[in-house]
Design a protein around this motif. Structure first.
Motif, PDB file in Angstrom:
ATOM      1  N   LYS A   1     -37.200  60.087 -17.034  1.00  0.00           N
ATOM      2  CA  LYS A   1     -36.539  58.876 -17.516  1.00  0.00           C
ATOM      3  C   LYS A   1     -35.553  58.306 -16.491  1.00  0.00           C
ATOM      4  O   LYS A   1     -35.470  57.097 -16.308  1.00  0.00           O
ATOM      5  N   MET A   2     -34.794  59.201 -15.831  1.00  0.00           N
ATOM      6  CA  MET A   2     -33.722  58.747 -14.941  1.00  0.00           C
ATOM      7  C   MET A   2     -33.499  59.817 -13.871  1.00  0.00           C
ATOM      8  O   MET A   2     -33.659  61.004 -14.120  1.00  0.00           O
ATOM      9  N   ILE A   3     -33.117  59.378 -12.664  1.00  0.00           N
ATOM     10  CA  ILE A   3     -32.825  60.297 -11.568  1.00  0.00           C
ATOM     11  C   ILE A   3     -31.491  59.908 -10.937  1.00  0.00           C
ATOM     12  O   ILE A   3     -31.235  58.725 -10.698  1.00  0.00           O
TER      13      ILE A   3
ATOM     14  N   LEU B   1     -40.826  60.864  -4.809  1.00  0.00           N
ATOM     15  CA  LEU B   1     -41.662  62.021  -5.120  1.00  0.00           C
ATOM     16  C   LEU B   1     -41.418  62.490  -6.551  1.00  0.00           C
ATOM     17  O   LEU B   1     -42.365  62.774  -7.303  1.00  0.00           O
ATOM     18  N   LEU B   2     -40.156  62.589  -6.951  1.00  0.00           N
ATOM     19  CA  LEU B   2     -39.824  63.083  -8.277  1.00  0.00           C
ATOM     20  C   LEU B   2     -40.244  62.099  -9.367  1.00  0.00           C
ATOM     21  O   LEU B   2     -40.688  62.511 -10.446  1.00  0.00           O
ATOM     22  N   ALA B   3     -40.121  60.808  -9.099  1.00  0.00           N
ATOM     23  CA  ALA B   3     -40.544  59.810 -10.085  1.00  0.00           C
ATOM     24  C   ALA B   3     -42.068  59.744 -10.163  1.00  0.00           C
ATOM     25  O   ALA B   3     -42.647  59.625 -11.250  1.00  0.00           O
ATOM     26  N   GLY B   4     -42.716  59.805  -9.008  1.00  0.00           N
ATOM     27  CA  GLY B   4     -44.170  59.808  -8.969  1.00  0.00           C
ATOM     28  C   GLY B   4     -44.819  58.456  -9.119  1.00  0.00           C
ATOM     29  O   GLY B   4     -46.038  58.332  -8.999  1.00  0.00           O
ATOM     30  N   SER B   5     -44.024  57.413  -9.382  1.00  0.00           N
ATOM     31  CA  SER B   5     -44.574  56.085  -9.635  1.00  0.00           C
ATOM     32  C   SER B   5     -44.069  55.086  -8.591  1.00  0.00           C
ATOM     33  O   SER B   5     -43.394  55.456  -7.633  1.00  0.00           O
ATOM     34  N   ARG B   6     -44.371  53.813  -8.788  1.00  0.00           N
ATOM     35  CA  ARG B   6     -44.040  52.788  -7.812  1.00  0.00           C
ATOM     36  C   ARG B   6     -42.668  52.175  -8.092  1.00  0.00           C
ATOM     37  O   ARG B   6     -42.328  51.907  -9.249  1.00  0.00           O
ATOM     38  N   VAL B   7     -41.918  51.902  -7.027  1.00  0.00           N
ATOM     39  CA  VAL B   7     -40.651  51.191  -7.162  1.00  0.00           C
ATOM     40  C   VAL B   7     -40.945  49.701  -7.295  1.00  0.00           C
ATOM     41  O   VAL B   7     -41.696  49.134  -6.502  1.00  0.00           O
ATOM     42  N   ASP B   8     -40.341  49.069  -8.307  1.00  0.00           N
ATOM     43  CA  ASP B   8     -40.517  47.622  -8.522  1.00  0.00           C
ATOM     44  C   ASP B   8     -39.483  46.796  -7.782  1.00  0.00           C
ATOM     45  O   ASP B   8     -39.807  45.811  -7.131  1.00  0.00           O
TER      46      ASP B   8
ATOM     47  N   GLY C   1     -40.772  52.318 -16.016  1.00  0.00           N
ATOM     48  CA  GLY C   1     -39.517  52.369 -16.762  1.00  0.00           C
ATOM     49  C   GLY C   1     -38.495  53.351 -16.236  1.00  0.00           C
ATOM     50  O   GLY C   1     -37.329  53.332 -16.658  1.00  0.00           O
ATOM     51  N   ILE C   2     -38.860  54.240 -15.318  1.00  0.00           N
ATOM     52  CA  ILE C   2     -37.887  55.151 -14.705  1.00  0.00           C
ATOM     53  C   ILE C   2     -36.887  54.335 -13.888  1.00  0.00           C
ATOM     54  O   ILE C   2     -37.246  53.331 -13.267  1.00  0.00           O
TER      55      ILE C   2
END
Length: 400
Positions: free
Chosen positions: A148-150, A190-197, A225-226
């Motif tokens: 959810k959040m880092i 790496l920890l999020a695993g998804s794309r930055v918007d 949503g992260i």
């Protein structure tokens, strides 16, 4: 090619090579066979240490038929050119971060390596480090739910270590964005695993004698949503290794008694030329260079490398990777999963290099991945200067 080490050539025998040298010495999966550097003293030292071929420039190194892959450890501004030359000779490439200084250079590097059918790996970035790789495995297992959040922060003495003039000039790749945000952004991605918007950042440049960015705080929003908060300061006051059990970035123990050493040393230096000479003297082949001792490679590795405190908030618990293990904060208890201390520093880099060169396996830290990290770093600079959100377009997530 199975069953033998990767025959590695080195382009640039400076600070980056000095930091990777303990790995190359300790890991039998690589064999140093050649190097190039404009400094005669460094070439002489390398030829003596490794009984290997030495060259003045990248062209000679890339033409060496005994070289399988080239570690490009030259200054940031030469990464694109040196990659192009190496790939044109069919050499696989391990290039230091940041990948380059512009997205156009990254595009050229990716296209050149694709056309030559060679692998491109970008590192060392701290997202290679075992604590973050193991945290990612826990996330992928689903046991703590989705991310959810880092939160990530790091306070160091980066800006007050001896520097060449261009390392204090942002336009030439200097400052903490290119050299340090590249680590932190890579870890968080790496920890999020998804794309930055999109990205929003505030920059700090507070010392006129070191005229580049020395600090930043940034918010990153991801497409699923992260969101993540990143903070870095290289102004040599608070040391966040205090919150990592006094394990330094390189995995060795450090003493709080060394507080202020970087600033004290710099006060004795008079002028940019003397500072550049001081840095050169301490790097490989320099007057003050101290080679790693064979027993130091193991005795000084009580823990893994890291890049400051990180907390990953997930749906069913929070994760905190540390140099010695992963802490899992669940609903009812705290669990610690210890990590075995590394026998070889940065062995994770060699894992990817060997898999790519000997087994033709696509690396995690390939060109498109590193280009996406650079895009975020450039967005930090743009956002901080223009005081607005910056939307990204060249992002990739982890390959599934």
């Amino acid at each position: 090619m199975d069953g033998r080490p990767v025959r590695l050539g080195i382009a640039g025998l400076g600070r980056a090579f000095s930091l990777m040298l303990p790995t190359f010495l300790a890991d039998q999966r690589v064999h140093l066979v050649a190097a190039c550097d404009p400094r005669e003293g460094a070439r002489v030292q390398f030829a003596k240490d490794f009984e290997a071929a030495v060259y003045e420039d990248i062209e000679g190194l890339a033409a060496d038929p005994n070289v399988d892959a080239i570690y490009i450890a030259s200054p940031h501004q030469f990464h694109a050119l040196h990659t192009r030359v190496a790939a044109s000779r069919g050499k696989h490439i391990l290039v230091e971060k940041p990948m380059a200084l512009t997205i156009a250079e990254c595009d050229d590097m990716v296209a050149t390596c694709d056309a030559a059918n060679v692998h491109l790996i970008v590192g060392h970035c701290h997202s290679f480090d075992t604590p973050y790789l193991q945290t990612r495995k826990i996330i992928e297992s689903g046991e703590v739910g989705s991310v959810k959040m880092i939160q990530a922060l790091n306070f160091t003495d980066f800006l007050y270590r001896p520097r060449r003039p261009e390392e204090l000039n942002t336009e030439e790749g200097g400052g903490v964005i290119f050299s340090q945000a590249a680590h932190q952004v890579d870890v968080v991605r790496l920890l999020a695993g998804s794309r930055v918007d999109r990205v929003r950042a505030i920059l700090g440049a507070w010392d006129p004698s070191r005229p580049t960015e020395g600090a930043y705080t940034a918010l990153l929003w991801f497409d699923d949503g992260i969101f993540a908060s990143l903070t870095y300061s290289g102004y040599a006051h608070f040391d966040s290794d205090e919150w990592c059990d006094w394990i330094g970035e390189m995995g060795s123990t450090k003493s709080a008694d060394g507080y202020g050493a970087a600033r004290r040393r710099l006060r004795a230096v008079h002028g940019a030329e003397e500072e550049a000479r001081l840095k050169a003297a301490a790097t490989y082949g320099g007057r003050d260079y101290v080679p790693p001792k064979s027993n130091d490679r193991l005795a000084n590795l009580p823990a893994h490398q890291h890049f400051g405190p990180v907390v990953v908030a997930c749906q069913h618990g929070d994760l905190r990777p540390t140099p010695r293990g992963i802490l899992i904060y669940g609903d009812d208890k705290i669990e610690r999963r210890d990590l075995t201390p590394p026998g070889v520093p940065r062995f994770e880099v060699i894992d990817e290099l060997v898999d790519a060169v000997l087994h033709n396996k696509r690396p995690i830290h390939d060109g498109p991945w590193a280009r996406a990290t650079l895009e975020v770093c450039l967005a930090l600079l743009q956002s901080g200067r223009e005081h607005r959100d910056v939307t990204l377009s060249r992002q990739v997530g982890l390959a599934r």
